[in-house]
Design a protein around this motif. Structure first.
Motif, mmCIF file in Angstrom:
data_model
loop_
_atom_site.group_PDB
_atom_site.id
_atom_site.type_symbol
_atom_site.label_atom_id
_atom_site.label_comp_id
_atom_site.label_asym_id
_atom_site.label_seq_id
_atom_site.Cartn_x
_atom_site.Cartn_y
_atom_site.Cartn_z
ATOM 1 N N ASP A 1 -65.621 -21.756 -108.112
ATOM 2 C CA ASP A 1 -65.811 -20.608 -109.008
ATOM 3 C C ASP A 1 -65.379 -20.920 -110.435
ATOM 4 O OD1 ASP A 1 -66.944 -18.925 -107.101
ATOM 5 O OD2 ASP A 1 -64.989 -18.268 -106.375
ATOM 6 N N ARG B 1 -68.139 -23.048 -111.936
ATOM 7 C CA ARG B 1 -69.294 -22.230 -112.333
ATOM 8 C C ARG B 1 -69.042 -21.561 -113.674
ATOM 9 N NH1 ARG B 1 -70.649 -18.042 -107.965
ATOM 10 N NH2 ARG B 1 -72.207 -17.480 -109.518
ATOM 11 N N LYS B 2 -67.885 -20.978 -113.834
ATOM 12 C CA LYS B 2 -67.563 -20.271 -115.078
ATOM 13 C C LYS B 2 -67.556 -21.228 -116.270
ATOM 14 C CE LYS B 2 -64.290 -17.217 -117.250
ATOM 15 N NZ LYS B 2 -63.041 -16.598 -117.313
ATOM 16 N N GLN C 1 -71.119 -22.314 -117.196
ATOM 17 C CA GLN C 1 -71.848 -21.244 -117.880
ATOM 18 C C GLN C 1 -71.397 -21.142 -119.336
ATOM 19 O OE1 GLN C 1 -71.046 -17.845 -115.412
ATOM 20 N NE2 GLN C 1 -72.346 -18.593 -113.757
ATOM 21 N N THR D 1 -76.935 -23.727 -107.351
ATOM 22 C CA THR D 1 -76.285 -22.705 -108.174
ATOM 23 C C THR D 1 -75.981 -23.235 -109.564
ATOM 24 O OG1 THR D 1 -75.339 -21.652 -106.219
ATOM 25 C CG2 THR D 1 -74.303 -21.144 -108.324
ATOM 26 N N LYS E 1 -79.340 -23.488 -111.454
ATOM 27 C CA LYS E 1 -79.916 -22.180 -111.777
ATOM 28 C C LYS E 1 -79.129 -21.481 -112.881
ATOM 29 C CE LYS E 1 -81.190 -17.784 -109.703
ATOM 30 N NZ LYS E 1 -81.156 -16.968 -108.503
ATOM 31 N N GLU E 2 -77.814 -21.510 -112.800
ATOM 32 C CA GLU E 2 -76.984 -20.778 -113.752
ATOM 33 C C GLU E 2 -76.885 -21.450 -115.120
ATOM 34 O OE1 GLU E 2 -74.132 -18.404 -110.596
ATOM 35 O OE2 GLU E 2 -73.269 -20.077 -111.710
ATOM 36 N N THR E 3 -77.278 -22.705 -115.203
ATOM 37 C CA THR E 3 -77.219 -23.399 -116.497
ATOM 38 C C THR E 3 -78.596 -23.650 -117.098
ATOM 39 O OG1 THR E 3 -77.221 -25.593 -115.461
ATOM 40 C CG2 THR E 3 -75.055 -24.572 -115.868
#
Length: 175
Positions: free
Chosen positions: A92, A95-96, A99, A134, A137-139
């Motif tokens: 997590d 991910r943060k 981003q 993930t 997709k998120e970047t």
């Protein structure tokens, strides 16, 4: 090595590239350069990690942090199993940070070939795939899961095209 060199050799003379390996620690084989000789030398130094442990989350956030201050188009090409066994930061937190860094991640999983030779699929493989999807997709990047080395030209072609294309959307109000 040869697969990555094929991709690196398609870069334009003004494109910068860095080669960074990781296992227990992040190791910069060559910092950002346009010198294809240095890039090829760094790629020849890539080896199979000596340790089963891999700090993928630490390495990925480290590289993204270094790149966040760089102007212009940039991306991370991550060639990995996707399995993290030893990072100090969590999924997590990774991910943060990714981003926030705003650097697209293009990942290529090395587990597809292993899967093709195995009758069962360990849960850690599925988890690794999910994490890579993930991150991509998120970047704003993409994740690839080849089963054969012959798929690499198409994958690298798609990545190359994504890095070269740019869209500009404008709006001009009538008043």
């Amino acid at each position: 090595q040869q697969l990555v060199w094929t991709f690196a050799s398609t870069l334009k003379p003004v494109d910068y590239c860095a080669i960074i390996a990781y296992d227990l620690h992040t190791n910069i084989l060559t910092d950002f350069t346009t010198d294809r000789g240095k890039i090829q030398q760094a790629l020849s130094e890539l080896t199979i990690p000596a340790w089963r442990e891999a700090n993928m989350f630490d390495a990925l956030t480290d590289v993204a942090d270094r790149m966040s201050g760089i102007e212009g188009r940039k991306a991370i090409l991550l060639i990995t199993s996707g399995i993290d066994t030893f990072s100090k930061i969590t999924y997590d937190q990774t991910r943060k940070k990714l981003q926030e860094a705003g650097v697209p991640i293009y990942s290529i999983s090395l587990l597809g070939i292993q899967r093709a030779m195995s009758a069962s699929e360990p849960i850690e493989f599925l988890q690794a795939d999910n994490e890579l999807r993930t991150f991509a997709k998120e970047t704003g990047g993409a994740a690839y899961f080849p089963k054969f080395f012959g798929e690499s030209p198409e994958m690298f072609g798609q990545i190359h095209q994504a890095l070269r294309n740019q869209y500009v959307i404008t709006y001009a109000p009538s008043n």
